[in-house]
Design a protein around this motif. Structure first.
Motif, PDB file in Angstrom:
ATOM      1  N   ILE A   1      39.545  36.655  34.001  1.00  0.00           N
ATOM      2  CA  ILE A   1      40.261  35.563  34.663  1.00  0.00           C
ATOM      3  C   ILE A   1      41.080  36.138  35.813  1.00  0.00           C
ATOM      4  N   GLU A   2      40.880  35.596  37.011  1.00  0.00           N
ATOM      5  CA  GLU A   2      41.642  36.013  38.188  1.00  0.00           C
ATOM      6  C   GLU A   2      42.176  34.777  38.903  1.00  0.00           C
ATOM      7  N   LEU A   3      43.463  34.585  38.912  1.00  0.00           N
ATOM      8  CA  LEU A   3      44.062  33.499  39.675  1.00  0.00           C
ATOM      9  C   LEU A   3      44.071  33.869  41.154  1.00  0.00           C
ATOM     10  N   LEU A   4      43.829  32.887  42.015  1.00  0.00           N
ATOM     11  CA  LEU A   4      43.741  33.133  43.450  1.00  0.00           C
ATOM     12  C   LEU A   4      44.748  32.267  44.206  1.00  0.00           C
ATOM     13  N   PRO A   5      45.155  32.692  45.392  1.00  0.00           N
ATOM     14  CA  PRO A   5      46.036  31.842  46.211  1.00  0.00           C
ATOM     15  C   PRO A   5      45.285  30.613  46.708  1.00  0.00           C
TER      16      PRO A   5
ATOM     17  N   ALA B   1      42.347  30.661  49.226  1.00  0.00           N
ATOM     18  CA  ALA B   1      41.076  31.277  48.843  1.00  0.00           C
ATOM     19  C   ALA B   1      39.975  30.247  48.623  1.00  0.00           C
ATOM     20  N   LYS B   2      40.342  28.992  48.359  1.00  0.00           N
ATOM     21  CA  LYS B   2      39.327  27.981  48.074  1.00  0.00           C
ATOM     22  C   LYS B   2      38.396  27.755  49.257  1.00  0.00           C
ATOM     23  N   ASP B   3      38.880  27.994  50.476  1.00  0.00           N
ATOM     24  CA  ASP B   3      38.066  27.762  51.662  1.00  0.00           C
ATOM     25  C   ASP B   3      36.969  28.814  51.828  1.00  0.00           C
ATOM     26  N   GLN B   4      37.124  29.957  51.182  1.00  0.00           N
ATOM     27  CA  GLN B   4      36.147  31.036  51.284  1.00  0.00           C
ATOM     28  C   GLN B   4      35.429  31.280  49.959  1.00  0.00           C
ATOM     29  N   MET B   5      35.534  30.337  49.037  1.00  0.00           N
ATOM     30  CA  MET B   5      35.011  30.562  47.694  1.00  0.00           C
ATOM     31  C   MET B   5      33.510  30.826  47.681  1.00  0.00           C
ATOM     32  N   GLU B   6      32.756  30.097  48.497  1.00  0.00           N
ATOM     33  CA  GLU B   6      31.305  30.294  48.528  1.00  0.00           C
ATOM     34  C   GLU B   6      30.960  31.725  48.944  1.00  0.00           C
ATOM     35  N   THR B   7      31.632  32.219  49.971  1.00  0.00           N
ATOM     36  CA  THR B   7      31.371  33.584  50.438  1.00  0.00           C
ATOM     37  C   THR B   7      31.754  34.602  49.378  1.00  0.00           C
ATOM     38  N   TYR B   8      32.958  34.424  48.806  1.00  0.00           N
ATOM     39  CA  TYR B   8      33.424  35.357  47.786  1.00  0.00           C
ATOM     40  C   TYR B   8      32.484  35.377  46.581  1.00  0.00           C
TER      41      TYR B   8
ATOM     42  N   PRO C   1      42.752  27.535  42.781  1.00  0.00           N
ATOM     43  CA  PRO C   1      41.488  28.283  42.683  1.00  0.00           C
ATOM     44  C   PRO C   1      41.613  29.512  41.784  1.00  0.00           C
ATOM     45  N   MET C   2      40.496  29.881  41.200  1.00  0.00           N
ATOM     46  CA  MET C   2      40.446  31.083  40.372  1.00  0.00           C
ATOM     47  C   MET C   2      39.005  31.529  40.226  1.00  0.00           C
ATOM     48  N   PHE C   3      38.831  32.797  39.892  1.00  0.00           N
ATOM     49  CA  PHE C   3      37.527  33.342  39.578  1.00  0.00           C
ATOM     50  C   PHE C   3      37.436  33.560  38.074  1.00  0.00           C
ATOM     51  N   LEU C   4      36.330  33.107  37.505  1.00  0.00           N
ATOM     52  CA  LEU C   4      36.004  33.381  36.114  1.00  0.00           C
ATOM     53  C   LEU C   4      34.692  34.154  36.114  1.00  0.00           C
ATOM     54  N   THR C   5      34.693  35.327  35.521  1.00  0.00           N
ATOM     55  CA  THR C   5      33.472  36.129  35.440  1.00  0.00           C
ATOM     56  C   THR C   5      33.130  36.321  33.975  1.00  0.00           C
ATOM     57  N   VAL C   6      31.967  35.799  33.585  1.00  0.00           N
ATOM     58  CA  VAL C   6      31.558  35.829  32.176  1.00  0.00           C
ATOM     59  C   VAL C   6      30.432  36.837  31.995  1.00  0.00           C
ATOM     60  N   PHE C   7      30.618  37.760  31.078  1.00  0.00           N
ATOM     61  CA  PHE C   7      29.612  38.756  30.729  1.00  0.00           C
ATOM     62  C   PHE C   7      29.051  38.384  29.353  1.00  0.00           C
ATOM     63  N   THR C   8      27.758  38.049  29.291  1.00  0.00           N
ATOM     64  CA  THR C   8      27.186  37.609  28.034  1.00  0.00           C
ATOM     65  C   THR C   8      25.729  38.058  27.935  1.00  0.00           C
TER      66      THR C   8
END
Length: 321
Positions: A89-93, A96-103, A149-156
């Motif tokens: 879980i990474e909270l973002l400013p 960051a939502k405007d560049q979410m697709e690129t990120y 905005p935030m990033f969620l990265t799931v490893f499964t």
């Protein structure tokens, strides 16, 4: 100090994200609202609310799951027994939502060149989602947009896929307000080695110093818990380094047993070869890191909870040639 400096460093490493792709990709469709409603109806009631000590949020966890800080600005949710399946879980400013697709695309391509937009449904109305296959595993990069905005990265796993389980918990994430608008000051200081060309963020309470040419030690108590850092040149004989690491750990082991694994957490350490063994007064880990900043890390701990702070600091090691 001399007693600890003989701990040889093996390797640790984790490749940093691949360079960003310049090619634009169509964002996956927003997640349908009807699925959001369905997930809410199926949400179990035996949640346990937990507040992060690392970022400003709370999350409700299902039984047998825990929340812990991975490094500043990143927390992980992990199952007590299935530790190879987890969520970052990474909270973002807000901006960051405007560049979410690129990120999101950059992160997905860093995991696998076969990464593609995710076609399924998740309990978020606004999200950019990619899935990246890696052997028998699969990594989901979920960029949640909106005002928080935030990033969620799931490893499964591909066969035993826990994406929905992690998303059920992720949907309960709520940001908490701090008493002031200022972010808390980081509880660390920057250590620039005079012995090797690197710097690292050292947690308050820990010390760092050169112990001999080509070796620096980070320690809380040099006789109890420490991490030795040794940078490795890019043209090194990695097979020899791996052999040396395994031999050292085996010699240190109280029963001659060596456990070898591939590290799957963090960013810089992700993908490192790790050699582990129980010793008379605790455990020793040797990380062999080939990517990013090639290095060997030898970590000695007496208790399990002493390991994470060293991993957190290792994630900040950066070569400064």
């Amino acid at each position: 100090m001399k007693q600890r400096s003989k701990l040889l460093i093996c390797a640790a490493a984790v490749a940093t994200l691949l360079s960003a792709c310049n090619e634009q990709t169509t964002a996956p469709a927003k997640q349908p609202v009807e699925h959001k409603q369905e997930t809410k109806e199926q949400t179990p009631q035996n949640f346990t609310p937990v507040e992060s000590t690392n970022q400003s949020f709370t999350i409700s966890l299902l039984p047998a799951f825990t929340l812990e800080a991975e490094e500043p600005g990143k927390d992980v949710v992990m199952h007590e027994s299935e530790q190879d399946q987890w969520m970052r879980i990474e909270l973002l400013p807000k901006e960051a939502k405007d560049q979410m697709e690129t990120y999101a695309k950059e992160r997905a391509m860093a995991v696998s060149e076969q990464a593609t937009p995710f076609e399924g449904s998740l309990p978020f109305e606004d999200a950019i989602v990619y899935e990246a296959p890696v052997d028998n595993d699969i990594v989901y990069i979920v960029g949640v947009t909106g005002d928080e905005p935030m990033f969620l990265t799931v490893f499964t796993k591909k066969e035993d896929n826990w994406l929905n389980t992690f998303m059920t918990m992720a949907k309960t994430i709520e940001r908490t307000e701090t008493e002031t608008s200022e972010q808390p000051q980081p509880s660390s200081f920057t250590y620039k080695s005079s012995n090797q060309p690197f710097q690292a963020n050292i947690l308050n309470g820990y010390m760092a110093e050169a112990v001999e040419p080509g070796k620096d030690m980070i320690f809380l108590d040099e006789e109890k818990a420490s991490m030795t850092v040794e940078l490795i040149d890019g043209g090194a004989d990695w097979s020899l380094i791996a052999e040396q690491a395994e031999q050292y750990v085996k010699a240190s082991s109280k029963d001659g047993t060596v456990e070898k694994m591939t590290w799957t957490k963090g960013t810089r350490l992700n993908g490192a070869d790790v050699y582990k063994s129980a010793i008379e007064s605790g455990e020793v880990y040797v990380f062999v890191v080939k990517n990013g900043t090639p290095m060997r890390l030898t970590i000695f701990v007496q208790q399990e909870n002493e390991l994470n702070p060293f991993l957190q600091m290792a994630e900040t090691i950066e070569r400064i040639d």
